[in-house]
Design an enzyme around this catalytic site. Structure first.
Site, mmCIF file in Angstrom:
data_model
loop_
_atom_site.group_PDB
_atom_site.id
_atom_site.type_symbol
_atom_site.label_atom_id
_atom_site.label_comp_id
_atom_site.label_asym_id
_atom_site.label_seq_id
_atom_site.Cartn_x
_atom_site.Cartn_y
_atom_site.Cartn_z
ATOM 1 N N CYS A 25 0.804 -1.220 0.000
ATOM 2 C CA CYS A 25 0.000 0.000 0.000
ATOM 3 C C CYS A 25 0.840 1.276 0.000
ATOM 4 C CB CYS A 25 -0.959 -0.002 1.182
ATOM 5 S SG CYS A 25 -2.200 -1.298 1.060
ATOM 6 N N HIS A 69 -11.826 9.488 -10.108
ATOM 7 C CA HIS A 69 -10.643 9.638 -10.948
ATOM 8 C C HIS A 69 -9.706 10.734 -10.443
ATOM 9 C CE1 HIS A 69 -12.979 7.010 -13.522
ATOM 10 N NE2 HIS A 69 -11.830 6.663 -14.053
ATOM 11 N N GLU A 107 -12.830 -1.072 -0.676
ATOM 12 C CA GLU A 107 -11.777 -0.909 -1.685
ATOM 13 C C GLU A 107 -11.763 -2.088 -2.656
ATOM 14 O OE1 GLU A 107 -8.394 1.623 0.723
ATOM 15 O OE2 GLU A 107 -8.215 -0.551 0.680
#
Length: 117
Positions: A25, A69, A107
């Protein structure tokens, strides 16, 4: 208690720079996030709703304009984890809809974090 929920989605990148460099991550990566807002009330309004789902449209606009985005490190203060996103969206929703009781952020299809005061 009556409960309703509505789901929203967006795609974004992030990086958890405070983690060790070998942590996956810590690298730049992205997710297709799913946000579920939950509202509750002990009684229904005159229309028979906790709240009309259409009233939640501003959350879709907010997500589309500010999160979709985007690179979340540039959007949020602090680490851009699912947990911090859940708290952020909860606070945003609660300020508009007092019936808000929880927000869940996923996620991946198998992981989620929830903020429920």
């Amino acid at each position: 208690m009556y409960r309703i929920a509505k789901e929203f989605a967006f795609s974004a990148s992030h990086q958890l720079c405070h983690l060790p460099p070998d942590h996956q991550c810590a690298r730049l990566h992205g997710h297709n996030y799913v946000v579920v807002v939950e509202l509750a009330a002990e009684a229904l309004n005159a229309d028979g709703f906790v709240r009309d789902y259409h009233d939640l449209a501003p959350l879709k606009t907010y997500i589309d304009e500010c999160f979709d985005h985007r690179h979340l490190n540039d959007v949020l203060d602090g680490p851009s984890t699912a947990e911090t996103l859940a708290r952020h969206f909860h606070d945003w929703c609660r300020a508009r809809w007092p019936e808000t009781v929880a927000v869940r952020v996923s996620e991946t299809p198998k992981t989620w974090a929830e903020y429920r005061p």
